[in-house]
Design an enzyme around this catalytic site. Structure first.
Site, mmCIF file in Angstrom:
data_model
loop_
_atom_site.group_PDB
_atom_site.id
_atom_site.type_symbol
_atom_site.label_atom_id
_atom_site.label_comp_id
_atom_site.label_asym_id
_atom_site.label_seq_id
_atom_site.Cartn_x
_atom_site.Cartn_y
_atom_site.Cartn_z
ATOM 1 N N TRP A 107 8.723 -13.800 21.694
ATOM 2 C CA TRP A 107 10.346 -12.888 21.834
ATOM 3 C C TRP A 107 9.688 -11.635 20.661
ATOM 4 C CZ3 TRP A 107 13.656 -13.769 24.897
ATOM 5 C CH2 TRP A 107 14.054 -14.592 25.676
ATOM 6 N N ASP A 177 14.377 -13.165 13.307
ATOM 7 C CA ASP A 177 15.393 -13.041 14.680
ATOM 8 C C ASP A 177 15.597 -15.470 14.457
ATOM 9 O OD1 ASP A 177 16.117 -14.386 16.425
ATOM 10 O OD2 ASP A 177 14.429 -13.461 18.380
ATOM 11 N N LYS A 201 21.705 -21.501 21.321
ATOM 12 C CA LYS A 201 20.769 -22.822 20.984
ATOM 13 C C LYS A 201 21.691 -23.611 19.949
ATOM 14 C CE LYS A 201 17.434 -19.391 22.046
ATOM 15 N NZ LYS A 201 17.102 -20.295 23.706
HETATM 16 C C1 LIG Z 1 14.219 -16.241 19.266
HETATM 17 C C2 LIG Z 1 14.800 -15.896 20.708
HETATM 18 N N1 LIG Z 1 14.957 -13.882 19.908
HETATM 19 C C3 LIG Z 1 15.752 -13.625 21.129
HETATM 20 C C4 LIG Z 1 16.114 -14.852 22.717
HETATM 21 C C5 LIG Z 1 16.563 -13.553 23.364
HETATM 22 O O1 LIG Z 1 18.550 -13.756 23.025
HETATM 23 P P1 LIG Z 1 19.357 -13.268 23.593
HETATM 24 O O2 LIG Z 1 19.207 -13.959 25.185
HETATM 25 O O3 LIG Z 1 21.034 -14.051 23.213
HETATM 26 O O4 LIG Z 1 19.377 -12.278 24.298
HETATM 27 C C6 LIG Z 1 15.767 -15.676 22.485
HETATM 28 C C7 LIG Z 1 16.005 -16.665 23.545
HETATM 29 O O5 LIG Z 1 17.444 -16.655 24.641
HETATM 30 C C8 LIG Z 1 14.901 -16.654 21.623
HETATM 31 O O6 LIG Z 1 14.274 -17.840 21.630
#
Ligand SMILES: Cc1ncc(COP(=O)(O)O)c(C=O)c1O
Length: 295
Positions: A107, A177, A201
């Site tokens: 991520w 994040d 989550k």
């Molecule tokens: C730490 C983290 N950042 C970003 C994301 C991406 O999020 P989204 O799918 O809401 O764009 C995720 C997974 O969903 C994640 O676990």
């Protein structure tokens, strides 16, 4: 509801993740006729008094849970955490800025890739080198003197690397994040310039993303920033410069109330430490059993 219960499974997926059953049951019960309106919450105007009450209560509950200081805005935006990978450089940096990132997994890597589209100089101050099994020692980080912000991922959902500390960013705004750790325990919001979290989550349905941003960081957006991701615009318009994800916002509010009823984040932290201890104890026991079976 008896049949409904039978369908429940133990869902260990990181996300979209399990939601509290009482919240799902409440949503199910009030879906066709929300608060006597004869409509579902998805069918009423986001500008109606009834929905504004839901939105404001959800924000108030989140502020209470996290003890968000008064000089921070709480935004309920769309486009998930991935949208924020772009919105953060667009709002907090100029195209010529240097921005610092700590890379501890997939991520962070994606956040870095997106930042490169909007900033000339993206400095990866520390990189676990593709192994992503630990947090690089803070004393080894090669931070820039003039970074617009320092970004990190406190809990890397895929590789599983979790920071056991909040980095010391000094005067540089610290950006986190928190998609996979928000509300899992207490967090000192005052240490951060900005916290963001995709909802799917620990909060509610995917698509919704919560941004908690210190007020002095508003009003710096690059000219090309889409208005739905302009923090100042969204803060001024109560996250409603367009139609918000009303269902997600409503469900997030129910989850916040559920967390409060569980005893808040201190209780959630205790519960999560207990779950982790049991899981690690079981995996250690399994390793011993497998080793014994092999020998
Ligand atoms: C730490 C983290 N950042 C970003 C994301 C991406 O999020 P989204 O799918 O809401 O764009 C995720 C997974 O969903 C994640 O676990």
């Amino acid at each position: 509801l008896a049949g409904f219960h039978k369908l429940r499974v133990f869902n260990f997926a990181a996300g979209p993740a399990a939601l509290p059953l009482p919240v799902l049951e409440q949503v199910q019960a009030e879906l066709p006729d929300w608060q006597g309106s004869g409509m579902s919450v998805m069918e009423i105007s986001h500008r109606s008094k009834a929905f504004i009450r839901v939105a404001e209560q959800a924000e108030a509950d989140l502020r209470e849970l996290l003890a968000v200081p008064a000089n921070y805005k709480v935004l309920f935006l769309q486009g998930g955490a991935t949208g924020q990978f772009a919105a953060i450089p667009l709002n907090l940096a100029t195209p010529g800025s240097t921005v610092d990132y700590i890379n501890t997994g997939s991520w962070s890597t994606k956040a870095i890739g997106e930042a490169k589209r909007f900033c000339a100089s993206v400095n990866v101050a520390a990189d676990a080198g593709g192994k992503y099994s630990s947090v690089p020692d803070e004393t080894s980080w090669q931070r820039s003197a003039d970074a617009a912000y320092l970004h990190y991922t406190p809990n890397e959902t895929i590789g599983g690397v979790a920071f056991p500390f909040i980095p010391e960013a000094g005067a540089v705004p610290l950006v986190a994040d928190c998609s996979s750790c928000i509300l899992s325990g207490p967090l000192d919001v005052s240490r951060f310039g900005l916290i963001y979290a995709g909802a799917q989550k620990n909060i509610g349905p995917s698509g919704l993303v919560i941004v908690i941003v210190r007020e002095d960081l508003l009003g710096r957006a690059q000219t090309g920033t889409p208005s739905i991701w302009n923090y100042q615009t969204m803060a001024a318009e109560g996250s409603m410069s367009n139609t918000p994800n009303t269902f997600g916002w409503y469900m997030a509010g129910l989850v916040f109330q559920w967390i409060k009823a569980q005893g808040g984040l201190a209780a959630m932290g205790r519960r999560n430490r207990d779950k982790a201890a049991r899981l690690y104890a079981a995996s250690t026991a399994t390793r011993w059993t497998c080793a014994a079976a092999r020998s």
